[in-house]
Scaffold this motif. Structure first.
Motif, PDB file in Angstrom:
ATOM      1  N   ALA A  85     -50.765 -49.015 -13.286  1.00 52.30           N
ATOM      2  CA  ALA A  85     -49.652 -49.483 -14.124  1.00 52.30           C
ATOM      3  C   ALA A  85     -49.961 -49.249 -15.605  1.00 52.30           C
ATOM      4  N   PHE A  86     -51.202 -49.535 -15.980  1.00 54.22           N
ATOM      5  CA  PHE A  86     -51.616 -49.300 -17.359  1.00 54.22           C
ATOM      6  C   PHE A  86     -51.583 -47.801 -17.669  1.00 54.22           C
ATOM      7  N   GLY A  87     -52.056 -46.998 -16.714  1.00 51.76           N
ATOM      8  CA  GLY A  87     -52.023 -45.544 -16.864  1.00 51.76           C
ATOM      9  C   GLY A  87     -50.605 -45.023 -17.001  1.00 51.76           C
ATOM     10  N   LEU A  88     -49.687 -45.645 -16.252  1.00 52.52           N
ATOM     11  CA  LEU A  88     -48.284 -45.218 -16.299  1.00 52.52           C
ATOM     12  C   LEU A  88     -47.689 -45.467 -17.697  1.00 52.52           C
ATOM     13  N   ILE A  89     -48.091 -46.590 -18.289  1.00 52.81           N
ATOM     14  CA  ILE A  89     -47.630 -46.902 -19.655  1.00 52.81           C
ATOM     15  C   ILE A  89     -48.155 -45.837 -20.626  1.00 52.81           C
ATOM     16  N   LEU A  90     -49.434 -45.491 -20.454  1.00 57.56           N
ATOM     17  CA  LEU A  90     -50.031 -44.463 -21.319  1.00 57.56           C
ATOM     18  C   LEU A  90     -49.351 -43.106 -21.108  1.00 57.56           C
ATOM     19  N   ASN A 143     -53.623 -36.545 -27.112  1.00 53.49           N
ATOM     20  CA  ASN A 143     -52.416 -37.056 -26.454  1.00 53.49           C
ATOM     21  C   ASN A 143     -52.076 -36.214 -25.216  1.00 53.49           C
ATOM     22  N   ARG A 144     -52.121 -34.885 -25.408  1.00 47.97           N
ATOM     23  CA  ARG A 144     -51.821 -33.969 -24.307  1.00 47.97           C
ATOM     24  C   ARG A 144     -52.861 -34.135 -23.187  1.00 47.97           C
ATOM     25  N   TRP A 145     -54.111 -34.337 -23.611  1.00 49.69           N
ATOM     26  CA  TRP A 145     -55.206 -34.498 -22.638  1.00 49.69           C
ATOM     27  C   TRP A 145     -54.983 -35.765 -21.794  1.00 49.69           C
ATOM     28  N   ILE A 146     -54.664 -36.866 -22.494  1.00 50.05           N
ATOM     29  CA  ILE A 146     -54.410 -38.141 -21.779  1.00 50.05           C
ATOM     30  C   ILE A 146     -53.256 -37.975 -20.795  1.00 50.05           C
ATOM     31  N   HIS A 147     -52.153 -37.364 -21.283  1.00 47.84           N
ATOM     32  CA  HIS A 147     -50.954 -37.205 -20.453  1.00 47.84           C
ATOM     33  C   HIS A 147     -51.262 -36.365 -19.209  1.00 47.84           C
ATOM     34  N   ARG A 148     -51.979 -35.271 -19.424  1.00 44.82           N
ATOM     35  CA  ARG A 148     -52.283 -34.340 -18.327  1.00 44.82           C
ATOM     36  C   ARG A 148     -53.255 -34.969 -17.314  1.00 44.82           C
ATOM     37  N   GLU A 149     -54.355 -35.517 -17.822  1.00 46.17           N
ATOM     38  CA  GLU A 149     -55.387 -36.045 -16.919  1.00 46.17           C
ATOM     39  C   GLU A 149     -54.872 -37.246 -16.113  1.00 46.17           C
ATOM     40  N   LEU A 150     -54.189 -38.179 -16.800  1.00 48.33           N
ATOM     41  CA  LEU A 150     -53.655 -39.347 -16.091  1.00 48.33           C
ATOM     42  C   LEU A 150     -52.559 -38.932 -15.117  1.00 48.33           C
ATOM     43  N   GLY A 151     -51.790 -37.902 -15.511  1.00 48.72           N
ATOM     44  CA  GLY A 151     -50.736 -37.385 -14.629  1.00 48.72           C
ATOM     45  C   GLY A 151     -51.318 -36.881 -13.317  1.00 48.72           C
ATOM     46  N   PHE A 152     -52.408 -36.161 -13.411  1.00 46.01           N
ATOM     47  CA  PHE A 152     -53.079 -35.658 -12.200  1.00 46.01           C
ATOM     48  C   PHE A 152     -53.658 -36.833 -11.398  1.00 46.01           C
TER      49      PHE A 152
END
Lengths: 188, 157
Positions: free
Chosen positions: A143-148, A7-16
């Motif tokens: 947009a999909f990434g933002l939802i994630l 979860n942290r990985w998804i949040h961090r990587e997509l955030g960047f």
């Protein structure tokens, strides 16, 4: 690797990855909000200058010579396109990048120069999905990434500050505000 | 694993793009087969029922382009008074402000608005910040007739 690490990985990587897209949509979102509310036009910049025609004019007297005099006075000879009379009291001269409005009875002239607002016109171009094609799919992906990012953000912290504590209250407030405003403006 | 995901994404994008191009091609073919009626603005407004929902070609000087998104513009007839509203249709996203003062030839569908649309348009028109001053295209803005442009070309710059 546990689900929290994923979860942290998804949040961090997509955030960047989507930092740039968030800035693009954030800035253009504010601009378009105020454009729709008619507070401000983010797409163009207009500059108006007042001048005086020597004397007054009558619609029947205006000819190409009159137009030439006005273009000389305003320094817009090179930019002339066409002219017409919006009503009995006004003469409109169209220019490349603007126009001149002349009040016939007073000779008062207003030169308006119009140009695209840098940065905002480009951001709006993207926000409105004018490029279409690949941009459609990349912005969909965003947009999909933002939802994630949003969902993974909810589950980022556990404990009192997490979704089961203060985070949960803030989440509910954040959902209720648009809901209440929607009900107020749409149905009340 | 990461390479596989990348290839799936690229394949998805390629298929989507191809479909878009194909659909656009089909639409263009459909438009070409319809009959286009050439008319002046005055002729259109004198007998709107004759032209309703037909593809027409009309030209005139652009007197105004909507400042908020270019979602409508107005052209004036040779009489210098009669104006008609043009809205973007087909592949046209917006009208650029640079069109103001240019003579433009439009091709599009002549429409007569429904009652609901007229109410929406009037609501927008009545917005206090719509225009700083009353302008000559005000009547054309409120009129129930308009042209949904599918193509246009500047005749004079």
């Amino acid at each position: 690797m546990g689900w929290r690490k994923w979860n942290r990985w998804i949040h961090r990587e997509l955030g960047f990855l989507f930092f740039g897209m968030t800035i693009i949509y954030g800035i253009s979102g504010i601009a378009l909000n105020h454009s729709v509310a008619r507070h401000w036009n983010p797409g163009i910049i207009t500059n108006a200058t007042s001048m005086q025609y020597p004397g007054t004019l009558q619609k029947s007297e205006v000819d190409r010579n009159t137009i030439e005099i006005i273009l000389d006075l305003t320094g817009e000879k090179e930019n002339y396109k066409q002219y017409y009379f919006p009503d009995q009291d006004h003469l409109m001269i169209y220019l490349k990048g603007g126009h001149i409005i002349v009040e016939l009875q007073t000779g008062e002239m207003q030169l308006t120069k119009i140009r695209n607002r840098p940065v905002f016109s480009e951001l709006n171009y993207l926000h409105y999905n004018k490029p279409k094609k690949l941009w459609t799919w990349f912005s969909d992906l965003y947009a999909f990434g933002l939802i994630l990012i949003a969902i993974s953000g909810l589950l980022l912290i556990k404990g009192k500050k997490g979704i089961t504590g203060r985070g949960g209250i803030l989440t509910i407030i954040g959902i209720l505000i648009p809901l209440v405003l929607l009900i107020f403006y749409l149905w009340l | 694993m990461q390479r596989s995901i990348l290839w799936v994404l690229l394949a998805f994008l390629a298929i989507s793009c191809n479909q878009t191009v194909k659909n656009e091609g089909d639409n263009q073919e459909a438009v070409k087969t319809e009959e286009i009626v050439s008319a002046t603005i005055v002729e259109l407004l004198a007998a709107p029922a004759d032209y309703q929902d037909k593809e027409v070609a009309v030209s005139g000087m652009v007197t105004h382009v909507c400042r908020h998104g270019g979602q409508k513009c107005f052209i004036v007839a040779d009489d210098g008074e009669t104006q008609i509203r043009i809205v973007p249709g087909g592949d046209i996203d917006e009208f650029k402000i640079e069109l103001e003062g240019s003579t433009v030839a439009f091709k599009g569908i002549f429409r007569v608005q429904t009652v609901e649309l007229t109410a929406e348009e009037l609501e927008e028109y009545e917005s206090k910040e719509h225009h700083e001053v009353e302008q000559s295209h005000s009547d054309a803005e409120k009129a129930e007739y308009f042209l949904e442009a599918v193509d246009f070309k500047e005749v004079t710059p």
